[in-house]
Write an enzyme that holds these catalytic residues in place. Structure first.
Site, PDB file in Angstrom:
ATOM      1  N   ASN A 166      17.442  18.909 -30.880  1.00 31.74           N
ATOM      2  CA  ASN A 166      16.992  17.545 -31.202  1.00 31.74           C
ATOM      3  C   ASN A 166      15.554  17.597 -31.701  1.00 31.74           C
ATOM      4  O   ASN A 166      14.972  18.669 -31.833  1.00 31.74           O
ATOM      5  CB  ASN A 166      17.130  16.647 -29.962  1.00 31.74           C
ATOM      6  CG  ASN A 166      16.306  17.174 -28.808  1.00 31.74           C
ATOM      7  OD1 ASN A 166      15.085  17.196 -28.869  1.00 31.74           O
ATOM      8  ND2 ASN A 166      16.975  17.650 -27.758  1.00 31.74           N
ATOM      9  N   LYS A 214      19.256   4.585 -15.417  1.00 28.38           N
ATOM     10  CA  LYS A 214      18.878   5.996 -15.202  1.00 28.38           C
ATOM     11  C   LYS A 214      18.070   6.154 -13.912  1.00 28.38           C
ATOM     12  O   LYS A 214      18.217   7.152 -13.201  1.00 28.38           O
ATOM     13  CB  LYS A 214      18.085   6.534 -16.412  1.00 28.38           C
ATOM     14  CG  LYS A 214      19.018   6.864 -17.558  1.00 28.38           C
ATOM     15  CD  LYS A 214      18.342   7.335 -18.820  1.00 28.38           C
ATOM     16  CE  LYS A 214      19.409   7.464 -19.912  1.00 28.38           C
ATOM     17  NZ  LYS A 214      18.905   7.601 -21.240  1.00 28.38           N
ATOM     18  N   LYS A 273      19.950   8.639 -11.480  1.00 29.52           N
ATOM     19  CA  LYS A 273      19.368   9.981 -11.379  1.00 29.52           C
ATOM     20  C   LYS A 273      18.472  10.130 -10.148  1.00 29.52           C
ATOM     21  O   LYS A 273      17.920  11.196  -9.899  1.00 29.52           O
ATOM     22  CB  LYS A 273      18.587  10.316 -12.648  1.00 29.52           C
ATOM     23  CG  LYS A 273      19.478  10.217 -13.895  1.00 29.52           C
ATOM     24  CD  LYS A 273      18.920  10.955 -15.069  1.00 29.52           C
ATOM     25  CE  LYS A 273      19.792  10.775 -16.305  1.00 29.52           C
ATOM     26  NZ  LYS A 273      19.861  11.988 -17.116  1.00 29.52           N
TER      27      LYS A 273
HETATM   28  O1  PMT Z   1       8.545  15.965 -27.351  1.00 30.26           O
HETATM   29  P1  PMT Z   1       8.002  14.805 -28.175  1.00 30.26           P
HETATM   30  O2  PMT Z   1       8.216  15.020 -29.658  1.00 30.26           O
HETATM   31  O3  PMT Z   1       6.581  14.477 -27.818  1.00 30.26           O
HETATM   32  O4  PMT Z   1       8.888  13.512 -27.830  1.00 30.26           O
HETATM   33  C1  PMT Z   1       8.800  12.909 -26.577  1.00 30.26           C
HETATM   34  C2  PMT Z   1      10.175  12.524 -26.049  1.00 30.26           C
HETATM   35  C3  PMT Z   1      10.779  11.433 -26.921  1.00 30.26           C
HETATM   36  C4  PMT Z   1      11.109  13.739 -26.012  1.00 30.26           C
HETATM   37  C5  PMT Z   1       9.932  12.011 -24.567  1.00 30.26           C
HETATM   38  O5  PMT Z   1       9.081  10.913 -24.612  1.00 30.26           O
HETATM   39  C6  PMT Z   1      11.255  11.621 -23.895  1.00 30.26           C
HETATM   40  O6  PMT Z   1      11.733  10.516 -24.003  1.00 30.26           O
HETATM   41  N1  PMT Z   1      11.865  12.595 -23.157  1.00 30.26           N
HETATM   42  C7  PMT Z   1      13.215  12.470 -22.565  1.00 30.26           C
HETATM   43  C8  PMT Z   1      14.261  12.689 -23.628  1.00 30.26           C
HETATM   44  C9  PMT Z   1      15.666  12.579 -23.055  1.00 30.26           C
HETATM   45  O7  PMT Z   1      16.344  13.566 -22.972  1.00 30.26           O
HETATM   46  O8  PMT Z   1      15.997  11.389 -22.596  1.00 30.26           O
HETATM   47  P2  PMT Z   1      17.428  11.016 -21.946  1.00 30.26           P
HETATM   48  O9  PMT Z   1      17.380   9.550 -21.841  1.00 30.26           O
HETATM   49  O10 PMT Z   1      18.517  11.638 -22.728  1.00 30.26           O
HETATM   50  O11 PMT Z   1      17.392  11.705 -20.525  1.00 30.26           O
HETATM   51  C10 PMT Z   1      16.937  11.041 -19.355  1.00 30.26           C
HETATM   52  C11 PMT Z   1      16.239  12.012 -18.421  1.00 30.26           C
HETATM   53  O12 PMT Z   1      17.185  12.970 -17.914  1.00 30.26           O
HETATM   54  C12 PMT Z   1      15.122  12.816 -19.048  1.00 30.26           C
HETATM   55  O13 PMT Z   1      14.071  12.917 -18.100  1.00 30.26           O
HETATM   56  C13 PMT Z   1      15.755  14.176 -19.321  1.00 30.26           C
HETATM   57  O14 PMT Z   1      14.768  15.215 -19.256  1.00 30.26           O
HETATM   58  C14 PMT Z   1      16.749  14.290 -18.173  1.00 30.26           C
HETATM   59  N2  PMT Z   1      17.939  15.097 -18.485  1.00 30.26           N
HETATM   60  C15 PMT Z   1      18.754  14.758 -19.530  1.00 30.26           C
HETATM   61  C16 PMT Z   1      19.902  15.508 -19.780  1.00 30.26           C
HETATM   62  C17 PMT Z   1      20.199  16.616 -18.942  1.00 30.26           C
HETATM   63  N3  PMT Z   1      21.257  17.357 -19.159  1.00 30.26           N
HETATM   64  N4  PMT Z   1      19.377  16.932 -17.924  1.00 30.26           N
HETATM   65  C18 PMT Z   1      18.263  16.190 -17.690  1.00 30.26           C
HETATM   66  O15 PMT Z   1      17.521  16.485 -16.746  1.00 30.26           O
END
Ligand code: PMT
Length: 404
Positions: free
Chosen positions: A211, A342, A346
């Site tokens: 991504n 979330k 989570k």
């Molecule tokens: O890296 P940059 O370019 O500075 O961009 C920043 C960002 C947009 C990546 C950051 O601000 C951000 O939003 N990070 C989380 C991205 C994400 O994966 O979001 P999500 O909504 O899909 O996941 C929710 C949470 O669960 C996140 O804390 C993620 O790390 C965690 N997760 C998700 C999937 C997975 N399999 N395991 C996880 O732990």
């Protein structure tokens, strides 16, 4: 670090001399900028003697009498790019109004518009001017833009009245500057595990799913936490960023590798912050040989990856409330609804939600626009700030949560 100290025209201008000394004790390199009215209260010579630098008093030409030249005319841009912070103390009602309206009338108000560095203002004025709706509306506007305000103290004012309007104590101003620059040591003794960047899920030996995460948000968190004295473990997916100083850097590639690193390092951590954009799906089986091009289409079979954050949220140490868990939510729609979901699903203490479709927010930007969703139901929206400032606000919230 370099800061510009703007001094504006109020009786409290003389206190700026003591402020310069205190800032220098913090090893800050101070460039003083004075408005014309400030020079009615204290001379530039005082600040020049204290800083060993020429004080900037005019937009064009050093002392106003000198002819304008191109160098001095663009000096505000050079200063704006050089500084790590702009502090204005004392800040009059007049300069706050100029900042709020974006009027570039003199060097200081032009510098405010031209700099991308964080801005701290310490207002000082007569109590009626302070309480006037115009001043309060201007401050509200500035706060919404991310300007930090050190509120004035109450007491006997130079005008003979009593009330709010006296310049805040020098220590309070210096403390705010230290906080904004991330120079506080308030995380000493804590271990903070931070994830950053994308993960890569292999399709075959030459292709992978990933991504747009650059790692900037997670690296800003790591830098801010390290500056505040924490022992930082930065578990990073592939990025092009330099490794921040004084952090324990653990490079990983896939979700599985990130999961193993997090599980190993989180056991001693006081705080875990998951800023990484972890893949939600991976190919069911990575091909050993490069996939060959065929005539028809190609259907990939994907399986869900382990949810690292949710796994941590279910651990007993979390259930005892002994480890603070912060997750992020990258959303394109229904931000609040998805973030709250979330938070509960989570088992996090805080979800930092960003709408990644917004200009200046989300992936690969130097700024972010986030709202923090807390367990107690509070929602704390932040204005557009640099990722470093967002990081410090998140760390402030972590500390506040630990005190409760
Ligand atoms: O890296 P940059 O370019 O500075 O961009 C920043 C960002 C947009 C990546 C950051 O601000 C951000 O939003 N990070 C989380 C991205 C994400 O994966 O979001 P999500 O909504 O899909 O996941 C929710 C949470 O669960 C996140 O804390 C993620 O790390 C965690 N997760 C998700 C999937 C997975 N399999 N395991 C996880 O732990």
């Amino acid at each position: 670090m370099k800061i510009a100290l703007g001094v504006t025209g109020g009786v409290a201008a003389y206190k700026a001399a003591e402020l310069v000394r205190r800032l220098q004790q913090e090893k800050l390199d101070v460039q003083v900028v004075m408005t014309r009215s400030a020079q009615e209260f204290i001379t530039p010579l005082t600040f020049a003697a204290l800083t060993g630098k020429k004080v900037i008093t005019e937009m064009f030409g050093a002392g106003g009498a000198e002819p304008a030249n191109v160098e001095s005319a663009i000096e505000h841009i050079a200063v704006a790019q050089r500084i790590d912070l702009l502090l204005v103390a004392p800040a009059t009602a007049d300069i706050l109004a100029h900042f709020a309206q974006g009027i570039a009338r003199d060097f200081l108000s032009t510098l405010y518009l031209a700099t991308k560095a964080p801005v701290v203002v310490a207002p000082a004025m007569n109590v009626n001017m302070w309480e006037h709706p115009a001043t309060q509306e201007n401050l509200q506007k500035l706060r919404a833009r991310g300007v930090h305000v050190v509120d004035p103290d109450e007491g006997y004012l130079a005008c003979g009245m009593t009330g709010a309007g006296r310049l805040a104590a020098t220590d309070a101003i210096v403390e705010k500057v230290r906080a904004v620059l991330g120079l506080r040591r308030d995380l000493e003794g804590q271990t903070i595990v931070i994830t950053a960047g994308p993960t890569r899920e292999d399709l075959d030996p030459v292709r992978f799913l990933t991504n747009r995460s650059s790692g900037k948000m997670g690296y800003a968190l790591a830098e801010a936490a390290a500056r505040r004295g924490a022992h930082v473990v930065l578990i990073s997916g592939p990025t092009d960023l330099p490794i921040p100083e004084s952090v324990d850097w653990v490079p990983v590639r896939s979700t599985e590798e990130m999961r193993a690193a997090v599980r190993e390092r989180a056991s001693d951590a006081n705080v875990v912050i998951m800023a990484a954009a972890v893949a939600d799906y991976r190919p069911t089986a990575a091909q050993k040989q490069k996939l060959k091009r065929g005539d028809g289409g190609l259907t990939l079979e994907l399986e869900p990856t382990p949810d690292i954050l949710a796994e941590l949220g279910r651990e007993p140490v979390r259930q005892n409330g002994r480890r603070v868990l912060v997750g992020f939510a990258a959303e394109t729609d229904h931000l609040a609804e998805n973030a709250r979901d979330k938070l509960a699903r989570k088992g996090a203490d805080v979800i930092v939600a960003n709408d990644v479709t917004q200009e200046g927010a989300g992936f690969d930007t130097d700024t972010n626009i986030v709202t923090m969703f807390l367990r107690d139901g509070r929602e704390l929206p932040l204005p557009k700030l640099t990722k470093f400032e967002v990081a410090n606000r998140i760390l402030d919230q972590v500390l506040e949560g630990q005190k409760r």
